[in-house]
Design a protein around this motif. Sequence first.
Motif, PDB file in Angstrom:
ATOM      1  N   GLU A 302      42.754   5.195 -41.234  1.00  0.00           N
ATOM      2  CA  GLU A 302      43.811   5.849 -41.999  1.00  0.00           C
ATOM      3  C   GLU A 302      43.238   6.915 -42.946  1.00  0.00           C
ATOM      4  N   LYS A 303      42.001   6.738 -43.329  1.00  0.00           N
ATOM      5  CA  LYS A 303      41.333   7.705 -44.196  1.00  0.00           C
ATOM      6  C   LYS A 303      41.273   9.081 -43.552  1.00  0.00           C
ATOM      7  N   PHE A 304      41.309   9.112 -42.215  1.00  0.00           N
ATOM      8  CA  PHE A 304      41.140  10.362 -41.481  1.00  0.00           C
ATOM      9  C   PHE A 304      42.439  10.873 -40.857  1.00  0.00           C
ATOM     10  N   PHE A 305      43.567  10.218 -41.119  1.00  0.00           N
ATOM     11  CA  PHE A 305      44.836  10.695 -40.599  1.00  0.00           C
ATOM     12  C   PHE A 305      45.153  12.071 -41.205  1.00  0.00           C
ATOM     13  N   THR A 306      45.638  12.968 -40.371  1.00  0.00           N
ATOM     14  CA  THR A 306      45.880  14.342 -40.832  1.00  0.00           C
ATOM     15  C   THR A 306      47.329  14.779 -40.719  1.00  0.00           C
ATOM     16  N   HIS A 307      48.156  14.000 -40.013  1.00  0.00           N
ATOM     17  CA  HIS A 307      49.538  14.423 -39.768  1.00  0.00           C
ATOM     18  C   HIS A 307      50.513  13.523 -40.502  1.00  0.00           C
ATOM     19  N   VAL A 308      51.465  14.139 -41.201  1.00  0.00           N
ATOM     20  CA  VAL A 308      52.499  13.433 -41.955  1.00  0.00           C
ATOM     21  C   VAL A 308      53.845  13.844 -41.356  1.00  0.00           C
ATOM     22  N   PRO A 309      54.344  13.150 -40.349  1.00  0.00           N
ATOM     23  CA  PRO A 309      55.548  13.610 -39.660  1.00  0.00           C
ATOM     24  C   PRO A 309      56.742  13.770 -40.598  1.00  0.00           C
ATOM     25  N   ASN A 310      57.521  14.816 -40.371  1.00  0.00           N
ATOM     26  CA  ASN A 310      58.759  15.009 -41.113  1.00  0.00           C
ATOM     27  C   ASN A 310      59.850  14.044 -40.649  1.00  0.00           C
ATOM     28  N   ASP A 311      59.668  13.467 -39.483  1.00  0.00           N
ATOM     29  CA  ASP A 311      60.621  12.501 -38.939  1.00  0.00           C
ATOM     30  C   ASP A 311      60.851  11.385 -39.971  1.00  0.00           C
ATOM     31  N   PRO A 312      62.090  11.194 -40.439  1.00  0.00           N
ATOM     32  CA  PRO A 312      62.330  10.189 -41.492  1.00  0.00           C
ATOM     33  C   PRO A 312      62.033   8.768 -41.058  1.00  0.00           C
ATOM     34  N   GLN A 313      61.945   8.509 -39.750  1.00  0.00           N
ATOM     35  CA  GLN A 313      61.602   7.163 -39.292  1.00  0.00           C
ATOM     36  C   GLN A 313      60.103   6.887 -39.400  1.00  0.00           C
ATOM     37  N   ILE A 314      59.319   7.918 -39.729  1.00  0.00           N
ATOM     38  CA  ILE A 314      57.866   7.744 -39.875  1.00  0.00           C
ATOM     39  C   ILE A 314      57.470   8.136 -41.303  1.00  0.00           C
ATOM     40  N   ALA A 315      57.498   9.436 -41.586  1.00  0.00           N
ATOM     41  CA  ALA A 315      57.375   9.976 -42.950  1.00  0.00           C
ATOM     42  C   ALA A 315      56.149   9.510 -43.730  1.00  0.00           C
ATOM     43  N   LYS A 316      55.045   9.217 -43.025  1.00  0.00           N
ATOM     44  CA  LYS A 316      53.790   8.917 -43.706  1.00  0.00           C
ATOM     45  C   LYS A 316      52.657   9.279 -42.747  1.00  0.00           C
ATOM     46  N   PRO A 317      51.435   9.505 -43.257  1.00  0.00           N
ATOM     47  CA  PRO A 317      50.320   9.815 -42.355  1.00  0.00           C
ATOM     48  C   PRO A 317      50.121   8.683 -41.352  1.00  0.00           C
ATOM     49  N   ASP A 318      50.100   9.035 -40.052  1.00  0.00           N
ATOM     50  CA  ASP A 318      49.991   7.972 -39.052  1.00  0.00           C
ATOM     51  C   ASP A 318      49.077   8.323 -37.883  1.00  0.00           C
ATOM     52  N   ARG A 319      48.425   9.531 -37.912  1.00  0.00           N
ATOM     53  CA  ARG A 319      47.590   9.916 -36.771  1.00  0.00           C
ATOM     54  C   ARG A 319      46.659  11.067 -37.168  1.00  0.00           C
ATOM     55  N   THR A 320      45.584  11.193 -36.425  1.00  0.00           N
ATOM     56  CA  THR A 320      44.687  12.338 -36.554  1.00  0.00           C
ATOM     57  C   THR A 320      44.920  13.257 -35.369  1.00  0.00           C
ATOM     58  N   ILE A 321      45.288  14.513 -35.668  1.00  0.00           N
ATOM     59  CA  ILE A 321      45.433  15.517 -34.603  1.00  0.00           C
ATOM     60  C   ILE A 321      44.771  16.840 -34.997  1.00  0.00           C
ATOM     61  N   ASP A 322      44.205  16.900 -36.204  1.00  0.00           N
ATOM     62  CA  ASP A 322      43.477  18.085 -36.669  1.00  0.00           C
ATOM     63  C   ASP A 322      41.999  17.723 -36.744  1.00  0.00           C
ATOM     64  N   TYR A 323      41.125  18.673 -36.352  1.00  0.00           N
ATOM     65  CA  TYR A 323      39.699  18.361 -36.255  1.00  0.00           C
ATOM     66  C   TYR A 323      38.862  19.555 -36.675  1.00  0.00           C
ATOM     67  N   ILE A 324      37.598  19.245 -36.987  1.00  0.00           N
ATOM     68  CA  ILE A 324      36.571  20.270 -37.170  1.00  0.00           C
ATOM     69  C   ILE A 324      35.367  19.868 -36.322  1.00  0.00           C
ATOM     70  N   PHE A 325      34.988  20.735 -35.392  1.00  0.00           N
ATOM     71  CA  PHE A 325      33.778  20.566 -34.581  1.00  0.00           C
ATOM     72  C   PHE A 325      32.761  21.611 -35.027  1.00  0.00           C
ATOM     73  N   TYR A 326      31.462  21.321 -34.774  1.00  0.00           N
ATOM     74  CA  TYR A 326      30.452  22.258 -35.254  1.00  0.00           C
ATOM     75  C   TYR A 326      29.210  22.215 -34.367  1.00  0.00           C
ATOM     76  N   SER A 327      28.447  23.298 -34.438  1.00  0.00           N
ATOM     77  CA  SER A 327      27.280  23.466 -33.572  1.00  0.00           C
ATOM     78  C   SER A 327      26.101  22.620 -34.060  1.00  0.00           C
ATOM     79  N   LYS A 328      25.100  22.490 -33.182  1.00  0.00           N
ATOM     80  CA  LYS A 328      23.975  21.594 -33.445  1.00  0.00           C
ATOM     81  C   LYS A 328      23.065  22.074 -34.568  1.00  0.00           C
ATOM     82  N   GLY A 329      23.128  23.364 -34.878  1.00  0.00           N
ATOM     83  CA  GLY A 329      22.272  23.881 -35.943  1.00  0.00           C
ATOM     84  C   GLY A 329      22.844  23.710 -37.333  1.00  0.00           C
TER      85      GLY A 329
END
Length: 361
Positions: A302-329
């Motif tokens: 839950e520490k890494f959840f990034t999405h807070v749906p506007n849907d009133p049946q959810i309306a709290k962070p419940d998933r990770t769908i945003d990310y940062i990837f980076y090169s080996k250097g």
Amino acid sequence: MKLFKRILLVLLSVFALLLLLVYFSTFHPSDLESVQVKCEEGAPSLKFSEPVKVLSWNIQYFAGRNRVFWYDVPDETGPDTGPSREEIESTLKKVANVILERDPDFVLFQEVDDGAKKTYSENQSERILPLLSDKYPCQTEAFYWKAGFVPHPKIMGSVGMKLTIFSKYKILSASRHQLPTPPADPITKQLQLKRAILEASIDVKDKKPLVLLNTHLDAFSMGTDTMQRQVAFIESLLEKLDSEKSEWVLAGDFNLLPPGFSKKQLHPNGAYYYSDDEEISPLFKKWNSTASLEELNGPNREKFFTHVPNDPQIAKPDRTIDYIFYSKGLIKKEYLVLKEGEASESSDHLPLETTFSQESR
């Protein structure tokens, strides 16, 4: 028979005219094209020895958290079509406050409106930048939705949405990469979003440029192979950068769950948007993510959840769908999803912040 032919000819002429009107009022980017860079004179170069802080945020066109938009629920019955002017004004200030407090070197925004009817045809880059105290002398941006008129009953007007990068350091050049689009009929294909990657080369003193990649993948392509094709495109781009020994950071809203995260953990309204194919897996297998799969699926996920749906049946962070990837250097020093205060009040996505140091190659 002659009457039938005349009617058919009229109908074909009307259809051809409609196609022409749609074509000339919509956006037709090339697969790869240069985009404008705005840099104030004297913008500094990044020093190799300095840490680099990147903040990535889908800011939902500064709409805030008080609406349920028509597309926020699977049956498209959300009651709202856009924010009020007052909500935009308030959210602009909140987002600016977060940026000023966190003080990143680079800000990567997704869902920035420009010329959209629902946000009063304003250029939101021009609205936010003056609130950032001249910290970002350089910027670049790329549209991924642009049309003079979309005849959808919940839109019925112009659209304009872009990726934006603000930088404390000199941007040498920038490019827009066209991502694969979902299958559609000829008219819909013109009117639909044309998702993209915005690439910016940052000047690094006495080193090769640091490459920033900002993206927002498709959200409503269920039942197609669109996500696989978009991820495969990203793979090829990152492999090319690796072969050139470039250091890079890729960030954005991927609209994909982490490998190993079952959509059964979500409310059915949320699970509706995802397949079981784990389309993002190739990126995790080949490159570094600021949050590991163990973290994204572990007891503290839950520490890494990034999405807070506007849907009133959810309306709290419940998933990770945003990310940062980076090169080996690059070496990750810190990563966190900002969940408190104004960061949680400004969008249906939470901002991602990471700090890197650079290794010599």
